[in-house]
Design a protein around this motif. Structure first.
Motif, PDB file in Angstrom:
ATOM      1  N   ALA A  53      76.774  25.889  16.628  1.00  0.00           N
ATOM      2  CA  ALA A  53      76.075  26.916  17.400  1.00  0.00           C
ATOM      3  C   ALA A  53      75.304  26.310  18.564  1.00  0.00           C
ATOM      4  N   GLU A  54      74.741  25.126  18.375  1.00  0.00           N
ATOM      5  CA  GLU A  54      74.023  24.453  19.454  1.00  0.00           C
ATOM      6  C   GLU A  54      74.986  24.002  20.552  1.00  0.00           C
ATOM      7  N   ARG A  55      76.158  23.542  20.164  1.00  0.00           N
ATOM      8  CA  ARG A  55      77.158  23.153  21.169  1.00  0.00           C
ATOM      9  C   ARG A  55      77.587  24.370  21.985  1.00  0.00           C
ATOM     10  N   LEU A  56      77.833  25.494  21.317  1.00  0.00           N
ATOM     11  CA  LEU A  56      78.216  26.715  22.034  1.00  0.00           C
ATOM     12  C   LEU A  56      77.125  27.145  23.003  1.00  0.00           C
ATOM     13  N   ALA A  57      75.881  27.042  22.580  1.00  0.00           N
ATOM     14  CA  ALA A  57      74.769  27.470  23.422  1.00  0.00           C
ATOM     15  C   ALA A  57      74.579  26.581  24.643  1.00  0.00           C
ATOM     16  N   ALA A  58      75.155  25.388  24.628  1.00  0.00           N
ATOM     17  CA  ALA A  58      74.994  24.457  25.749  1.00  0.00           C
ATOM     18  C   ALA A  58      76.041  24.628  26.846  1.00  0.00           C
ATOM     19  N   LEU A  59      77.117  25.346  26.580  1.00  0.00           N
ATOM     20  CA  LEU A  59      78.247  25.363  27.515  1.00  0.00           C
ATOM     21  C   LEU A  59      77.844  25.900  28.887  1.00  0.00           C
ATOM     22  N   ASP A  60      77.208  27.051  28.942  1.00  0.00           N
ATOM     23  CA  ASP A  60      76.814  27.627  30.230  1.00  0.00           C
ATOM     24  C   ASP A  60      75.857  26.707  30.977  1.00  0.00           C
ATOM     25  N   ASP A  61      74.939  26.071  30.257  1.00  0.00           N
ATOM     26  CA  ASP A  61      73.956  25.214  30.910  1.00  0.00           C
ATOM     27  C   ASP A  61      74.614  24.007  31.553  1.00  0.00           C
ATOM     28  N   PHE A  62      75.618  23.443  30.904  1.00  0.00           N
ATOM     29  CA  PHE A  62      76.296  22.279  31.478  1.00  0.00           C
ATOM     30  C   PHE A  62      77.122  22.681  32.702  1.00  0.00           C
ATOM     31  N   VAL A  63      77.735  23.846  32.674  1.00  0.00           N
ATOM     32  CA  VAL A  63      78.442  24.325  33.858  1.00  0.00           C
ATOM     33  C   VAL A  63      77.459  24.518  35.005  1.00  0.00           C
ATOM     34  N   ALA A  64      76.319  25.136  34.730  1.00  0.00           N
ATOM     35  CA  ALA A  64      75.317  25.374  35.768  1.00  0.00           C
ATOM     36  C   ALA A  64      74.771  24.074  36.345  1.00  0.00           C
ATOM     37  N   ALA A  65      74.774  23.010  35.544  1.00  0.00           N
ATOM     38  CA  ALA A  65      74.260  21.716  35.999  1.00  0.00           C
ATOM     39  C   ALA A  65      75.280  20.920  36.795  1.00  0.00           C
ATOM     40  N   GLY A  66      76.502  21.441  36.950  1.00  0.00           N
ATOM     41  CA  GLY A  66      77.491  20.765  37.776  1.00  0.00           C
ATOM     42  C   GLY A  66      78.573  20.028  37.034  1.00  0.00           C
ATOM     43  N   TYR A  67      78.642  20.189  35.722  1.00  0.00           N
ATOM     44  CA  TYR A  67      79.730  19.586  34.956  1.00  0.00           C
ATOM     45  C   TYR A  67      80.923  20.538  34.905  1.00  0.00           C
ATOM     46  N   GLU A  68      82.116  19.973  34.830  1.00  0.00           N
ATOM     47  CA  GLU A  68      83.269  20.736  34.398  1.00  0.00           C
ATOM     48  C   GLU A  68      83.230  20.716  32.873  1.00  0.00           C
ATOM     49  N   VAL A  69      83.342  21.880  32.247  1.00  0.00           N
ATOM     50  CA  VAL A  69      83.199  21.970  30.801  1.00  0.00           C
ATOM     51  C   VAL A  69      84.491  22.478  30.182  1.00  0.00           C
ATOM     52  N   HIS A  70      85.028  21.706  29.268  1.00  0.00           N
ATOM     53  CA  HIS A  70      86.179  22.103  28.463  1.00  0.00           C
ATOM     54  C   HIS A  70      85.768  22.066  26.991  1.00  0.00           C
ATOM     55  N   VAL A  71      86.650  22.509  26.121  1.00  0.00           N
ATOM     56  CA  VAL A  71      86.404  22.416  24.681  1.00  0.00           C
ATOM     57  C   VAL A  71      87.585  21.724  24.016  1.00  0.00           C
ATOM     58  N   ASN A  72      87.265  20.929  23.029  1.00  0.00           N
ATOM     59  CA  ASN A  72      88.273  20.351  22.144  1.00  0.00           C
ATOM     60  C   ASN A  72      88.252  21.146  20.848  1.00  0.00           C
ATOM     61  N   LEU A  73      89.301  21.828  20.533  1.00  0.00           N
ATOM     62  CA  LEU A  73      89.407  22.509  19.253  1.00  0.00           C
ATOM     63  C   LEU A  73      90.036  21.499  18.296  1.00  0.00           C
ATOM     64  N   SER A  74      89.162  20.710  17.688  1.00  0.00           N
ATOM     65  CA  SER A  74      89.688  19.579  16.921  1.00  0.00           C
ATOM     66  C   SER A  74      88.620  18.975  16.020  1.00  0.00           C
ATOM     67  N   PRO A  75      89.088  18.325  14.955  1.00  0.00           N
ATOM     68  CA  PRO A  75      90.441  18.464  14.449  1.00  0.00           C
ATOM     69  C   PRO A  75      90.606  19.800  13.731  1.00  0.00           C
ATOM     70  N   VAL A  76      91.764  20.367  13.848  1.00  0.00           N
ATOM     71  CA  VAL A  76      92.078  21.604  13.128  1.00  0.00           C
ATOM     72  C   VAL A  76      92.479  21.215  11.712  1.00  0.00           C
ATOM     73  N   VAL A  77      91.691  21.661  10.746  1.00  0.00           N
ATOM     74  CA  VAL A  77      91.911  21.331   9.340  1.00  0.00           C
ATOM     75  C   VAL A  77      92.421  22.585   8.636  1.00  0.00           C
ATOM     76  N   VAL A  78      93.566  22.469   8.016  1.00  0.00           N
ATOM     77  CA  VAL A  78      94.184  23.614   7.342  1.00  0.00           C
ATOM     78  C   VAL A  78      93.580  23.754   5.949  1.00  0.00           C
ATOM     79  N   THR A  79      92.920  24.877   5.719  1.00  0.00           N
ATOM     80  CA  THR A  79      92.305  25.191   4.444  1.00  0.00           C
ATOM     81  C   THR A  79      92.619  26.644   4.114  1.00  0.00           C
ATOM     82  N   ASP A  80      92.284  27.086   2.913  1.00  0.00           N
ATOM     83  CA  ASP A  80      92.365  28.513   2.616  1.00  0.00           C
ATOM     84  C   ASP A  80      91.461  29.265   3.581  1.00  0.00           C
ATOM     85  N   GLY A  81      92.008  30.270   4.232  1.00  0.00           N
ATOM     86  CA  GLY A  81      91.215  31.067   5.157  1.00  0.00           C
ATOM     87  C   GLY A  81      90.948  30.406   6.489  1.00  0.00           C
ATOM     88  N   TRP A  82      91.744  29.406   6.863  1.00  0.00           N
ATOM     89  CA  TRP A  82      91.436  28.675   8.095  1.00  0.00           C
ATOM     90  C   TRP A  82      91.581  29.540   9.340  1.00  0.00           C
TER      91      TRP A  82
END
Length: 377
Positions: free
Chosen positions: A248-277
């Protein structure tokens, strides 16, 4: 969608300038009491900066940052896995400078300015290479490294054709073996790298992170540094992402880093296969959309990486965090694969993995249509 609401696959388990003059901000991550020092590193300005930050730490002279029996290769250290990361620091000199071609996340892997990490993600590949806990090593010869990078970028000239790394700039991953957000709390090496790429119109830096370091917002990257925040469902992260910033803290930082002049991407990783993934990922993608404004969404892109685990790391983890292995080590779903270096890795079975990838990509298209997936494997 149907895939997002179904049960998991059979065999899956359910988840339960010196700016550093004051105290270390990340006290929960580092409280250095012992510094292993190569003599040549102690003589350099960056080395002196690091040593002056912990004047009361015991100093141990070593011949090589790669060969410290107390830290590397000693199986008895598994019981002190996290303590070593918090209390030990290594100060060395990077002796081999090379920018290795990559072509997936970045065009080149830059020479490291640090190695190891204070965090303790259970799936991390770095301990496989250096041995066991592997705390942070800071390389003090930053001027040599930035000078090499400047010359390497100049030799590339202008990028003639777009590729999946970037349409215009040569991308250099500056954090392959460490987390730059944490490194920036130890020394000014990351500050210097961001300043370097700010002045290089044909290239940009890139690094992945699981730590929110808001001091980076002060560094004026001018769009020449890409920060890739790693994300996974909170249910899984609570088990595997040890000592990291909450999702949740990482999500809350995304807009702030863009506003500060960074290009912001996300790594969806590692994807772990579990019940209900898939339902877990659906909730995360919904949270990503809710956390980001339109400016962030317009420039957002993702890398999707499914779990690859390692047999030796599995054995080590059983000694300090066996609960993680209930998620990471799933023989019913995985097959063995020998790496180029000869290590025995495990990954999801090839036929089934393709299905998992398609399911997640379909889910992204449904829940986060603004998100450009640069690659998925």
């Amino acid at each position: 969608m149907r895939a997002a609401s179904g049960a998991g696959p059979a065999g899956a388990r359910r988840v339960g300038g010196d700016r550093h003059t004051g105290p270390v901000r990340e006290q929960r991550l580092v409280d250095v009491t012992r510094i292993y020092v190569e003599p040549a590193a102690a003589e350099l300005p960056r080395g002196r900066q690091v040593l002056e930050r912990w004047p009361d730490a015991t100093r141990v002279e070593v011949d090589s940052h790669w060969n410290i029996p107390e830290l590397h290769g000693d199986e008895t250290n598994v019981a002190r896995w996290v303590r070593i990361k918090r209390e030990a620091l290594v100060l060395g000199v990077k002796k081999s400078l090379a920018a290795r071609p990559n072509g997936r996340s970045a065009d080149f892997i830059a020479p490291s300015t640090a190695n190891g990490c204070a965090m303790a993600c259970a799936y991390c590949y770095v301990p496989r290479r250096k041995g066991y806990s592997n705390p942070i090593t800071v390389f003090a010869n930053i001027e040599q490294i930035t000078g090499y990078l400047s010359r390497h970028v100049a030799r590339q000239g202008v990028k003639a054709e777009p590729n999946q790394c970037d349409p215009h700039a040569w991308v250099y991953d500056i954090g392959e073996n460490s987390d730059c957000s944490v490194d920036a709390e130890i020394s000014d090496n990351v500050d210097d790298l961001i300043a370097l790429f700010r002045a290089l119109p044909t290239a940009k830096a890139s690094f992945a992170t699981k730590n929110v370091n808001r001091r980076l917002l002060e560094l004026d990257p001018a769009g020449r540094t890409r920060v890739r925040f790693s994300l996974m469902p909170e249910e899984v992260a609570k088990v595997l992402d040890v000592r990291t910033s909450p999702v949740a803290e990482r999500l809350a930082a995304l807009d702030d880093f863009v506003a500060a002049g960074y290009e912001v991407h996300v790594n969806l990783s590692p994807v772990v296969v579990t019940d209900g993934w898939l339902p877990q990922w659906a909730r995360l993608l919904d949270s990503l959309g809710e956390a980001t404004n339109e400016a962030t969404k317009r420039q957002l892109a993702a890398e999707v990486i499914f779990l690859t685990h390692n047999g030796r790391l599995h054995e080590v983890n059983l000694g300090w965090h066996p609960k993680a292995e209930e998620l990471l080590w799933q023989p019913a779903l995985q097959e063995r694969k020998r790496s180029e270096g000869g290590a025995v890795n495990v990954r999801y079975r090839s036929g089934e993995k393709g299905r998992y990838v398609r399911q997640l990509l379909d889910l992204i298209a449904e829940r986060a249509p603004y998100l450009d997936v640069r690659y998925a494997f």
